[in-house]
Design an enzyme around this catalytic site. Structure first.
Site, PDB file in Angstrom:
ATOM      1  N   HIS A  54       0.808  -1.216   0.000  1.00  9.36           N
ATOM      2  CA  HIS A  54       0.000   0.000   0.000  1.00  9.36           C
ATOM      3  C   HIS A  54       0.847   1.274   0.000  1.00  9.36           C
ATOM      4  CE1 HIS A  54      -3.403  -2.639   1.856  1.00  9.36           C
ATOM      5  NE2 HIS A  54      -3.285  -2.809   0.564  1.00  9.36           N
ATOM      6  N   ASN A 106      -2.141 -13.623  15.477  1.00  5.34           N
ATOM      7  CA  ASN A 106      -3.101 -12.524  15.511  1.00  5.34           C
ATOM      8  C   ASN A 106      -3.818 -12.588  16.855  1.00  5.34           C
ATOM      9  OD1 ASN A 106      -4.416 -10.303  14.420  1.00  5.34           O
ATOM     10  ND2 ASN A 106      -5.906 -11.515  13.278  1.00  5.34           N
ATOM     11  N   CYS A 111       7.884  18.808  -7.039  1.00  4.29           N
ATOM     12  CA  CYS A 111       8.896  18.034  -7.757  1.00  4.29           C
ATOM     13  C   CYS A 111      10.081  18.925  -8.130  1.00  4.29           C
ATOM     14  CB  CYS A 111       8.280  17.416  -9.013  1.00  4.29           C
ATOM     15  SG  CYS A 111       9.466  16.490 -10.012  1.00  4.29           S
TER      16      CYS A 111
HETATM   17 ZN    ZN Z   1       8.003  15.959 -11.688  1.00  2.44          ZN
END
Ligand code: ZN
Length: 242
Positions: free
Chosen positions: A117, A209, A143
């Site tokens: 994930h 568990n 970025c």
């Molecule tokens: Zn970028």
């Protein structure tokens, strides 16, 4: 049906997979997302954990994930995390497939970790891929190559899993001869199918568990309890007993 804790000698196995879910991190005090008292009872995921929310309110979404990071940093890997990391150093066939995004295995020293994930500790540009961002605050939210706003490199509601990551996990699990599922409820696919996959591939399957898993018959051993206590009893030789 609960089994007594078996003693495992890792050298009896070639490929050992630890498959970890929310319960593994909950033992360290990390808040779960879905469980009772989980984060999705406090926050609406529609406002914080989907692409639409990020498009309309990116600052709020980034702040929400920053809060998750800060909470994770207040918690620490437990004996179970440390024991798995130690086994990984001793045995080249040990790897981890995790549903958790908190990076707790890596903080314990593990390196062979497949994160189904994604990770709270990576940010992603839609054009230039993802990079690590391991710091209390974000180093940057844009970025460095194109200036596009970065988003957490995690699987939000409505996102598809990364097919390369899924393929890697499938291969690792179908090639395992010892499969140990820890703290995973077995309801979210594709992860819910992994015990079956390991079982069909001939692996010895062990569940650790607090509650019995939904698919208990898939397992050779169903151990009720915490990983931090159960794992050191299973791997007596691998335990450093901190
Ligand atoms: Zn970028």
């Amino acid at each position: 049906m609960q089994s007594s804790i078996p003693t495992i000698d890792p050298s009896d196995y070639e490929r050992i997979i630890f498959f970890t879910g929310a319960g593994m991190s909950a033992e360290s005090g990390v808040h779960t997302y879905r469980g009772r008292g989980g984060i999705w009872h406090q926050y609406r995921w529609e406002e914080y954990a989907c692409e639409e929310a990020f498009m309309s309110r990116p600052e709020a979404v980034m702040d929400f994930h920053q809060l998750r990071r800060a909470e994770v940093l207040k918690c620490h890997p437990h004996q179970g995390h440390r024991l798995i990391a130690e086994l990984e150093r001793q045995h080249p066939g040990v790897s981890i497939v995790t549903q958790n995004i908190d990076g707790m295995h890596q903080r314990a020293g593990s390196e062979r970790v497949v994160e189904l994930h994604g990770s709270l500790w990576r940010l992603r540009c839609p054009y230039h891929g993802s990079h690590e961002d391991i710091a209390p605050g974000y180093k940057t939210q844009f970025c460095s190559e194109c200036g596009h706003r970065l988003r957490p490199d995690i699987i939000w509601f409505g996102d598809h899993l990364n097919p390369r990551v899924v393929e890697q996990a499938d291969q690792m699990i179908s090639g395992s001869d010892l499969f140990i599922a820890i703290g995973t409820s077995g309801v979210v696919y594709p992860a819910a199918g992994y015990p079956q996959l390991a079982h069909r591939s001939g692996a010895r399957c062990i569940s650790i568990n607090l509650e019995p898993p939904n698919d208990a018959t898939t397992y050779n051993d169903v151990l009720l309890g915490e990983a931090g206590k159960t794992l050191p009893m299973m791997f007596r030789s691998g335990s450093k007993g901190e």
